[in-house]
Design a protein around this motif. Structure first.
Motif, PDB file in Angstrom:
ATOM      1  N   SER A  84     -20.167  61.739 -49.207  1.00 13.36           N
ATOM      2  CA  SER A  84     -21.528  61.152 -49.114  1.00 13.36           C
ATOM      3  C   SER A  84     -21.407  59.999 -48.235  1.00 13.36           C
ATOM      4  CB  SER A  84     -21.849  60.644 -50.335  1.00 13.36           C
ATOM      5  OG  SER A  84     -21.012  59.808 -51.103  1.00 13.36           O
ATOM      6  N   TRP A  85     -22.474  59.515 -47.710  1.00 14.02           N
ATOM      7  CA  TRP A  85     -22.497  58.297 -46.722  1.00 14.02           C
ATOM      8  C   TRP A  85     -22.141  56.963 -47.248  1.00 14.02           C
ATOM      9  CZ3 TRP A  85     -22.437  59.011 -41.592  1.00 14.02           C
ATOM     10  CH2 TRP A  85     -22.661  58.020 -40.842  1.00 14.02           C
ATOM     11  N   SER A  86     -21.602  56.259 -46.538  1.00 13.86           N
ATOM     12  CA  SER A  86     -21.411  54.774 -47.023  1.00 13.86           C
ATOM     13  C   SER A  86     -21.528  53.851 -45.603  1.00 13.86           C
ATOM     14  CB  SER A  86     -19.997  54.673 -47.775  1.00 13.86           C
ATOM     15  OG  SER A  86     -19.637  53.364 -48.126  1.00 13.86           O
ATOM     16  N   THR A  87     -22.275  52.389 -45.786  1.00 13.16           N
ATOM     17  CA  THR A  87     -22.044  51.589 -44.971  1.00 13.16           C
ATOM     18  C   THR A  87     -21.134  50.594 -45.072  1.00 13.16           C
ATOM     19  OG1 THR A  87     -23.858  50.476 -45.851  1.00 13.16           O
ATOM     20  CG2 THR A  87     -24.360  51.825 -44.306  1.00 13.16           C
ATOM     21  N   ARG A  88     -20.224  50.727 -46.196  1.00 14.42           N
ATOM     22  CA  ARG A  88     -19.443  49.666 -46.493  1.00 14.42           C
ATOM     23  C   ARG A  88     -17.921  50.477 -46.219  1.00 14.42           C
ATOM     24  NH1 ARG A  88     -18.980  48.511 -51.709  1.00 14.42           N
ATOM     25  NH2 ARG A  88     -20.462  50.055 -52.427  1.00 14.42           N
ATOM     26  N   TRP A  89     -17.700  51.420 -46.796  1.00 17.26           N
ATOM     27  CA  TRP A  89     -16.196  52.171 -46.605  1.00 17.26           C
ATOM     28  C   TRP A  89     -16.750  53.565 -45.903  1.00 17.26           C
ATOM     29  CZ3 TRP A  89     -11.435  50.128 -47.008  1.00 17.26           C
ATOM     30  CH2 TRP A  89     -11.311  48.934 -47.506  1.00 17.26           C
ATOM     31  N   ASN A  90     -16.738  53.595 -44.685  1.00 21.13           N
ATOM     32  CA  ASN A  90     -17.033  54.900 -44.237  1.00 21.13           C
ATOM     33  C   ASN A  90     -15.907  55.705 -43.479  1.00 21.13           C
ATOM     34  OD1 ASN A  90     -18.141  57.016 -42.060  1.00 21.13           O
ATOM     35  ND2 ASN A  90     -20.228  56.224 -42.892  1.00 21.13           N
ATOM     36  N   PRO A  91     -15.325  56.734 -43.936  1.00 23.16           N
ATOM     37  CA  PRO A  91     -14.109  57.066 -43.344  1.00 23.16           C
ATOM     38  C   PRO A  91     -14.389  57.662 -41.805  1.00 23.16           C
ATOM     39  CG  PRO A  91     -14.619  58.253 -45.361  1.00 23.16           C
ATOM     40  CD  PRO A  91     -15.691  57.413 -45.209  1.00 23.16           C
TER      41      PRO A  91
END
Length: 708
Positions: free
Chosen positions: A478-485
């Motif tokens: 899923s998408w993240s703006t804090r911990w984005n692989p």
């Protein structure tokens, strides 16, 4: 100077439009959603409301104003929305999707900050309306912008004085209701003002700090809501109950007292109450343990809203463990109320499960519906009476996807996706993968893997080893703006995100295995993961490995520092982590350490000391960046200052990054940009990755962080 990114960078990540879940109109022809974005050139945020044509997939911008949110359909064309004002008030406006240029008209001006609005059409043609806002002890709306007292002193005489990032006051969140009626071409309130459904009760909804619209629902028979048990201390107990307030017109000026729904044997968190279409049934979830925030939720059915003492559990077993080893999050009803569609996490994805709406008929475990790659975020019935679903999802390479899922035909059709923008910067599913390896015991451990878009099997790439928080949590597709692989991968790393003991989505045995084992089984699993990478992924350069973690992941970084695995990494990053488990009682939700460390600190001090990273500071040797925030009341700032002082005193290369206006997370775009700059600069330095000097110059010019 304008910087045009050529690859996926922090600026791209933080500037990218963020779409809300899509809300279909009654006929299923269009869907409303919001879009927010941030400009680093103007240093400002924009808010938009757009409408999506379900057939063509084309979107149209309807409104663009500051602080507009939560568009909600009243008909196929009419919708209402919220607009926050400078004075702390909220305007409730109505407009049409077909003639939106005027911005509509004000339905009501509310002297409070309002959110979580819900609307339900009633049999008489009117609309029940509900929202949440702060209430005073007397039950009146509270405007947070009202005059402040002369003194800032706060006096407390009981546990639970602050929560997440806020010192508690006497005001509490509450659910307010009213009714709308349409007269000619305009809607108006059917009664004067809004009524506090919880007035005179020692109850609060939504449940802070993360409760929202999923904590209550409205139906033709009234409203249901979730609230903490007022007889128990919220610092040491997680018990929340489901209540019902019977209403017929939603114009009642004096609502009946809320009635509690009883669930013998289940006393933990209650979540996601949802009325059936007929309005007589309610589906919801509840945990068993009243002192464990991550216990398994059970899916429950209240078959008749008139009998609150009769609740049925899906997949109940004699031993009380339940026959479905998964954590249902929420449910929606099929058009005929014969089935439930339930979202739940499984093996790093959030999926949609289908099952009969009667527990007696649910003899087989739920089946999984086909859905797009990644994780489902929201599910809506596409149209009144329709069997199809409108699904909002995201993935590691797509921050928003709208699709139509047809349960009867087993199809999922993507209508609108932002992944096309991601492809401009090289993001694609070909960069994503996973591995499975043997954990510390007789169980498998799963990890997500992300490779650079320019990946070449014949080359070697440094390892970015990401450790998730929780600890009862997981890395997901899923998408993240804090911990984005993808941010780390596009720097030139192979990113591995392991889900060790304590992780959710892999059954309760793995999740519960962390109890009394904070630095035990999870650490051993991570060692096994590192060994697997070294032996089976020849394109990974483990001699240039770095490790990063936040919250519990930050604890594990501090734990790794004092143990052999810490010497395997060139550098470490700890965000808002635990320095000493003996300090866990400076937190607010004390039920958390009581459960995970098997008792209070005064009854089981040895259990806290056993897994204390501070015991092993003599072994610390790896360069480490520490990030901690002043408003983090979950883990106070001293948990970051202490290890930084240790590292500095020992002469170990180290750096401290602190945000005075952030909580456990870094949410403000400008702060997040600095966070990414410092984190990437730190790990790239020790992993030997050359950075684009032009890009760094732009980053420096766009940020004004104080550096000492």
């Amino acid at each position: 100077m304008t910087f045009m990114a050529a690859k996926f960078t922090p600026e791209v990540l933080l500037s990218a439009p963020r779409r809300s879940a899509a809300l279909p109109n009654p006929s299923g022809t269009r869907a409303l959603y919001t879009v927010s974005s941030y400009s680093f050139e103007s240093h400002s945020k924009t808010s938009q409301i757009s409408v999506l044509d379900i057939t063509s997939g084309q979107s149209q911008l309807l409104l663009e104003q500051e602080r507009i949110s939560e568009p909600t359909w009243l008909s196929d064309d009419d919708f209402l929305y919220l607009r926050g004002n400078d004075e702390g008030t909220t305007s409730l406006l109505v407009t049409r999707a077909s003639s939106h240029s005027t911005g509509g008209y004000i339905l009501a001006s509310i002297d409070a900050a309002v959110s979580n609005i819900k609307v339900k059409k009633l049999a008489n043609g009117s609309f029940a309306l509900a929202f949440t806002a702060l209430a005073s002890p007397e039950g009146r709306l509270v405007n947070p912008g009202e005059k402040k007292p002369y003194s800032t002193a706060k006096v407390y005489s009981s546990l639970f004085v602050r929560h997440w990032d806020t010192w508690l006051t006497e005001n509490r969140s509450s659910v307010w209701y009213s009714a709308l009626e349409k007269r000619g071409n305009k809607y108006s309130l059917a009664a004067k003002g809004f009524v506090n459904a919880l007035a005179g009760q020692d109850l609060e909804c939504p449940v802070p700090p993360f409760g929202g619209s999923g904590d209550f629902d409205i139906g033709p028979a009234g409203l249901v809501f979730v609230s903490k048990d007022p007889k128990l201390c919220p610092a040491t107990y997680t018990k929340t109950d489901l209540y019902f307030v019977p209403l017929t017109t939603f114009t009642e000026s004096s609502p009946p007292s809320p009635k509690i729904v009883t669930t013998p044997g289940l006393e933990g968190y209650t979540n996601s109450p949802t009325f059936s279409h007929c309005g007589q049934k309610v589906a919801f979830t509840r945990m068993r343990n009243k002192q464990y925030e991550s216990d398994k939720p059970r899916l429950l059915l209240l078959p008749d809203i008139s009998d609150l003492g009769k609740v049925e559990e899906f997949y109940a077993t004699d031993d009380g463990e339940g026959g479905w080893d998964i954590r249902p999050e929420g449910a929606i009803w099929s058009a005929d109320d014969a089935s439930l569609f339930v979202t739940a996490e499984q093996t790093a994805r959030t999926l949609i499960f289908s099952l009969p709406a009667k527990p007696a008929d649910a003899k087989d475990l739920p089946s999984v519906l086909k859905s797009p790659d990644g994780s489902v975020g929201a599910v809506r019935q596409l149209a009144d009476g329709s069997s199809k679903l409108l699904v909002t999802s995201s993935s590691l390479v797509d921050n928003s996807c709208f699709s139509v899922v047809d349960p009867s035909h087993g199809t999922a059709t993507i209508i609108s996706s932002i992944s096309k923008q991601g492809k401009t910067f090289g993001l694609s599913r070909s960069s994503c993968g996973d591995i499975t390896f043997k954990g510390a015991g007789d169980y498998d451990v799963h990890a997500l893997v992300m490779r650079p878009s320019s990946f070449n099997h014949s080359k070697k790439y440094p390892l970015a080893f990401l450790i998730h928080g929780g600890p009862q949590g997981a890395w997901g597709d899923s998408w993240s703006t804090r911990w984005n692989p993808a941010i780390f991968a596009e720097q030139g790393y192979v990113v591995v995100c392991p889900n060790p003991t304590g992780s959710t989505g892999y059954g309760m045995a793995l999740e519960n295995g962390i109890k009394g084992q904070w630095g035990g089984r999870p650490y051993d699993d991570l060692v096994k993961c590192f060994e697997y990478i070294a032996e089976n992924m020849p394109y990974v350069d483990i001699d240039r490995a770095v490790a990063l973690g936040a919250s519990y992941g930050g604890y594990m970084i501090n734990w790794i520092q004092g143990h052999p695995l810490g010497r395997k990494f060139k550098a470490l990053v700890c965000h808002d982590g635990v320095y000493s488990t003996l300090n866990q009682w400076s937190s607010e939700e004390l039920f958390f350490p009581i459960h995970d460390f098997e008792g209070t600190i005064y009854d089981n001090r040895a259990g806290y000391e056993k897994w204390d990273p501070a015991r092993f500071v003599n072994e610390w040797a790896t360069p480490q960046l520490i990030i901690h925030n002043e408003l983090d009341y979950r883990l106070p700032i001293t948990e970051g200052l202490s290890p930084f002082n240790i590292l500095q005193s020992k002469g170990i290369p180290s750096k401290l990054l602190m945000f005075p206006d952030e909580n456990h997370w870094v949410l403000k775009p400008e702060n997040s940009f600095v966070w990414h700059r410092e984190v990437l600069g730190w790990i790239n330095k020790y992993a030997g990755i050359d950075q684009d000097q032009d890009q760094l110059a732009v980053v420096e010019s766009m940020t004004k962080a104080t550096s000492i």
